[in-house]
Design a protein around this motif. Structure first.
Motif, short mmCIF file in Angstrom:
data_model
loop_
_atom_site.label_atom_id
_atom_site.label_comp_id
_atom_site.label_asym_id
_atom_site.label_seq_id
_atom_site.Cartn_x
_atom_site.Cartn_y
_atom_site.Cartn_z
N HIS A 200 0.98 -1.34 0.07
CA HIS A 200 0.15 0.02 -0.03
C HIS A 200 0.86 1.36 -0.11
CE1 HIS A 200 -3.31 -2.90 1.44
NE2 HIS A 200 -2.30 -3.35 2.12
N TYR A 201 0.84 2.04 -0.91
CA TYR A 201 1.37 3.23 -1.22
C TYR A 201 0.60 4.36 -1.75
CZ TYR A 201 2.39 1.84 -5.66
OH TYR A 201 2.13 1.47 -7.17
N ILE A 202 1.07 5.65 -1.29
CA ILE A 202 0.41 6.96 -2.08
C ILE A 202 1.45 7.35 -2.94
CG2 ILE A 202 -0.29 9.27 -1.76
CD1 ILE A 202 -1.20 8.37 1.05
N ASP A 203 1.50 7.44 -4.29
CA ASP A 203 2.22 8.02 -5.21
C ASP A 203 2.38 9.24 -5.17
OD1 ASP A 203 0.19 8.73 -6.56
OD2 ASP A 203 -0.06 7.19 -8.04
N SER A 204 3.50 9.77 -6.28
CA SER A 204 3.62 11.36 -6.10
C SER A 204 2.46 12.21 -6.61
CB SER A 204 4.73 11.42 -7.18
OG SER A 204 4.52 11.03 -8.54
N TRP A 206 -0.51 11.85 -5.26
CA TRP A 206 -1.20 11.72 -3.98
C TRP A 206 -2.50 10.90 -4.40
CZ3 TRP A 206 0.13 13.45 0.75
CH2 TRP A 206 1.20 14.13 0.78
N LYS A 207 -2.18 9.59 -5.04
CA LYS A 207 -3.29 8.50 -5.57
C LYS A 207 -3.04 7.25 -4.40
CE LYS A 207 -5.49 11.02 -8.43
NZ LYS A 207 -6.95 11.69 -7.98
N LEU A 208 -3.83 6.81 -3.69
CA LEU A 208 -3.68 5.66 -2.95
C LEU A 208 -3.80 4.41 -3.75
CD1 LEU A 208 -3.37 4.35 -0.06
CD2 LEU A 208 -5.87 4.16 -0.07
N ASN A 209 -2.65 3.47 -3.80
CA ASN A 209 -2.29 2.37 -4.40
C ASN A 209 -2.30 1.19 -3.65
OD1 ASN A 209 -1.58 3.40 -7.75
ND2 ASN A 209 -0.96 4.68 -6.15
N HIS A 210 -2.83 0.10 -4.06
CA HIS A 210 -2.77 -1.14 -3.56
C HIS A 210 -2.10 -2.26 -4.78
CE1 HIS A 210 -5.05 0.44 -0.30
NE2 HIS A 210 -5.88 0.90 -1.23
N LYS A 211 -1.02 -3.01 -4.54
CA LYS A 211 -0.40 -4.03 -5.51
C LYS A 211 -0.27 -5.16 -4.53
CE LYS A 211 -0.61 -1.03 -8.78
NZ LYS A 211 -1.57 -1.09 -9.76
N ILE A 212 -1.09 -6.35 -5.31
CA ILE A 212 -0.90 -7.71 -4.72
C ILE A 212 0.61 -8.01 -5.20
CG2 ILE A 212 -1.23 -10.18 -4.60
CD1 ILE A 212 -4.32 -9.13 -4.77
N LEU A 213 1.66 -8.22 -4.22
CA LEU A 213 2.99 -8.49 -4.59
C LEU A 213 3.33 -10.15 -4.88
CD1 LEU A 213 5.02 -6.08 -2.47
CD2 LEU A 213 4.01 -5.91 -4.76
N ASN A 214 2.38 -10.80 -4.09
CA ASN A 214 3.09 -12.24 -3.86
C ASN A 214 1.73 -13.07 -3.34
OD1 ASN A 214 4.52 -14.58 -4.45
ND2 ASN A 214 6.07 -13.93 -3.01
N ASP A 602 3.63 8.78 3.69
CA ASP A 602 3.89 7.29 4.08
C ASP A 602 3.07 6.99 5.32
OD1 ASP A 602 5.74 7.32 2.08
OD2 ASP A 602 7.48 8.03 3.36
N ILE A 603 2.88 7.81 6.21
CA ILE A 603 1.99 7.29 7.43
C ILE A 603 0.62 7.17 7.04
CG2 ILE A 603 1.33 8.14 9.66
CD1 ILE A 603 4.20 7.33 9.33
#
Length: 655
Positions: A200-204, A206-214, A602-603
């Motif tokens: 889970h991260y907020i990109d540059s 300022w959009k919230l993203n979720h990526k299934i890594l594994n 990040d928080i």
């Protein structure tokens, strides 16, 4: 005839092939080599004629006179030939205006067709492509495309997964994006254990993203093996910075956190020495609390469930019950519903609706003699105390229901709101425990004990929860935060919590200042100078205006002498509004607080749950279906991870 009356012999043909080269063999006719012949067949009685396989038109194909040019020309305009290699034009509805049509070009590409099929399979069961009906459908749409066998489809799925993985992996390696992770374990029908890892991260932007890594198979249930698999996955994806890892509250997970904390600390990939790396799953905690609640009032829930089941079991009973509803003048437009025992939200909805019909059930008891007889053989007819339990219990469950929906939501950030909801639940329990209702008080006391176990000890809570609350401009360090903390933990412990939260906030800011001070002086990297050849003058002027504002803000901050954090805290709090967007607020002030906004990104991206909203209310574990359990682990991982990329286009990764 000559004058002598004799007929002269016929003259021999000049330069005859037979007389000049009597032994020369006849040249064998060559087969046509052009690809265009795949769409035609020669006529048996006339080899200089060809028939179109699609429209049956007869065309001349004499080797010297016509050649294949007439065949190529016909293929361009043949209306029956949808599989031509030539580009074709079609009309289709305009996406912006369905009432109009737009012209688009299409050219058949076998590789693109197989990739499209692989993406379709990723979103739906793999066996879908093997259905005879699907094969018949594709044969009518495009006769040139043949559905590949199952193994080929699996290979195409793996190719799609590798392509999508390469895009996201490149993004992580180039941007050095800090992420928060959530880990969930799944069990297959063969009792195999899988690890589901999401970033889970907020990109540059300022959009919230979720990526299934594994989604990998684990050898056993030990925490150390899970940690090794997790660490290997991070190295494979090139993820260098981790904020928190959200996991369920279990002893094996505690071991995994200790292992990964050491690994990340050695690589310098954690913050605050990894002290607050572990974030406990709030949805899992709520499920544990709710299960104890349901156990405490299970007799009342069982009697109400049996009553609802009896009424809904036949049309005649439902009609008789509706008459009782009208007679009792119950003011409710909602209908009765049965629950699913493994999903507590359905139990909450069942109780919430049923308790409104208490008077109707009492009238129904007098109208239908079989109602009391049939229910008497089991748990009995619901009593007044049962309805009281249901009424009180649903008021409490309402807060837990909202909390679970919020922490499991994937579209919005929620870390800054968690403590507000936790404090609200505490106040509701205090009201139940101190109230005059002796019927529900024993249940409320049990709930309070459970609450204290998971949320009552501030030493057991992650301090980043309070940091996220301070980074909410509606709270900061004002009374909006102090009052809930003091009411929850008391005056003495509450002041200690506020002091520790303030120390954590300043320590974290100093760490970010060391990491990003050089970046902060040049902006947060979210925008680069636009190229005049690709950007309009309006966008370029807007960029220049932003740069001017940023430089003015930096000059004012330098003249002020205070840090970003001090200036942020000293400003007045923002008025609370239902439409308030915290990411939008920080996005527009990233030039005023370049380092603090990077920390807020990040928080605020910390995810408070390991499960999606669809699975958050389940009292059972996550179980892989029989179909996916029968597939090889690599194919299962490709299907699940690629499905996430296909359904959710990458915002941060390059496309």
């Amino acid at each position: 005839m000559s004058e002598s009356g004799t007929t002269p012999p016929p003259a021999a043909p000049l330069h005859s092939d037979e007389s000049v080269r009597p032994n020369k063999l006849k040249r064998k006719q060559m087969s046509p080599s052009s690809d265009i012949w795949e769409q035609y067949k020669r006529m048996k009685d006339d080899p200089n004629k060809a028939i179109c396989k699609y429209c049956s038109d007869v065309l001349s194909c004499h080797l010297k006179k016509n050649g294949a040019s007439s065949l190529v020309s016909h293929a361009k305009w043949c209306t029956q030939n949808s599989d031509s290699n030539e580009t074709q034009c079609f009309d289709r509805p305009d996406p912006d205006d369905p009432s109009r049509t737009t012209l688009f070009r299409w050219k058949y590409n076998a590789r693109e067709a197989r990739t499209a099929l692989a993406r379709l399979i990723i979103e739906d069961p793999l066996v879908f492509s093997q259905h005879r009906g699907f094969s018949g459908f594709t044969s009518k749409i495009c006769t040139r495309f043949s559905v590949p066998p199952r193994k080929t489809v699996c290979k195409d799925v793996l190719c799609v997964y590798e392509d999508e993985k390469a895009k996201v992996k490149s993004f992580f390696q180039e941007s050095h994006q800090r992420v928060s992770l959530s880990v969930r374990t799944w069990t297959s029908s063969r009792l195999q254990k899988y690890m589901h890892l999401t970033a889970h991260y907020i990109d540059s932007k300022w959009k919230l993203n979720h990526k299934i890594l594994n989604f990998c198979l684990l050898d056993n249930h030990k925490g150390e093996d899970m940690a090794k698999a997790l660490d290997s996955c991070l190295l494979d994806w090139g993820i260098e910075n981790v904020t928190t890892i959200t996991m369920e509250d279990a002893s094996s997970n505690d071991m995994a956190i200790e292992y990964i904390r050491t690994a990340l600390k050695n690589r310098g990939a954690s913050i605050l020495q990894g002290r607050y790396l572990h974030m406990r799953c709030s949805a899992h905690i709520v499920n544990l609390v709710v299960q104890d609640c349901l156990e405490a009032i299970s007799p009342s829930v069982s009697r109400i469930r049996d009553a609802v089941k009896y009424v809904k079991s036949s049309t005649s009973r439902m009609s008789a019950f509706n008459k009782c509803v009208q007679y009792s003048k119950v003011d409710s437009s909602e209908l009765l519903c049965l629950d699913v025992c493994t999903r507590w939200n359905s139990t909450y909805v069942m109780l919430d609706r049923a308790e409104r019909f208490e008077e109707a059930f009492e009238s129904f008891l007098l109208k239908d003699p079989d109602y009391k007889t049939e229910l008497g053989e089991g748990n009995g007819v619901p009593q007044h105390t049962d309805w009281m339990h249901a009424r009180k219990f649903t008021k409490f469950l309402k807060h837990l229901y909202r909390l679970t929906c919020s922490v499991s939501e994937t579209e919005d950030v929620y870390s800054h709101m968690l403590f507000r909801h936790v404090a609200g639940i505490n106040q509701r329990l205090i009201g139940f425990c101190d109230g005059d209702d002796n019927t529900f008080k024993p249940v409320a006391i049990k709930l309070k004990e459970k609450y204290i176990k998971y949320w009552g000890d501030p030493e057991e809570m992650n301090m980043l929860i309070f940091v996220a609350a301070i980074l909410d401009p509606r709270n900061k360090q004002s009374e909006h935060l102090k009052v809930p903390v003091l009411l929850t933990y008391g005056e003495t412990r509450g002041e200690q919590v506020l002091k520790k939260a303030n120390e954590t906030l300043h320590s974290l800011f100093e760490e970010y200042k060391c990491m990003y001070e050089q970046v902060g002086s040049q902006g947060d990297g979210s925008e680069t100078q636009p190229s005049c050849s690709r950007r309009s003058k309006v966008n370029y002027l807007f960029y220049l205006w932003q740069e001017k504002e940023r430089k003015a803000a930096a000059a004012a901050a330098a003249a002020d002498g205070r840090t970003e954090l001090e200036r942020y805290i000293s400003e007045e709090v923002v008025c609370d509004d239902d439409d308030f967007d915290i990411l939008l607020w920080w996005k527009y002030r990233r030039h005023l607080f370049p380092i603090l906004s990077r920390m807020a990104r990040d928080i605020l991206a910390i995810h408070m749950s390991t499960v999606s909203c669809e699975s958050a209310f389940s009292t059972g574990g996550c179980v892989l279906d029989d179909f996916r359990s029968s597939l090889p682990p690599l194919v299962v991982q490709s299907l699940i991870c690629a499905q996430d990329c296909v359904r959710q286009p990458s915002n941060g990764a390059k496309s």
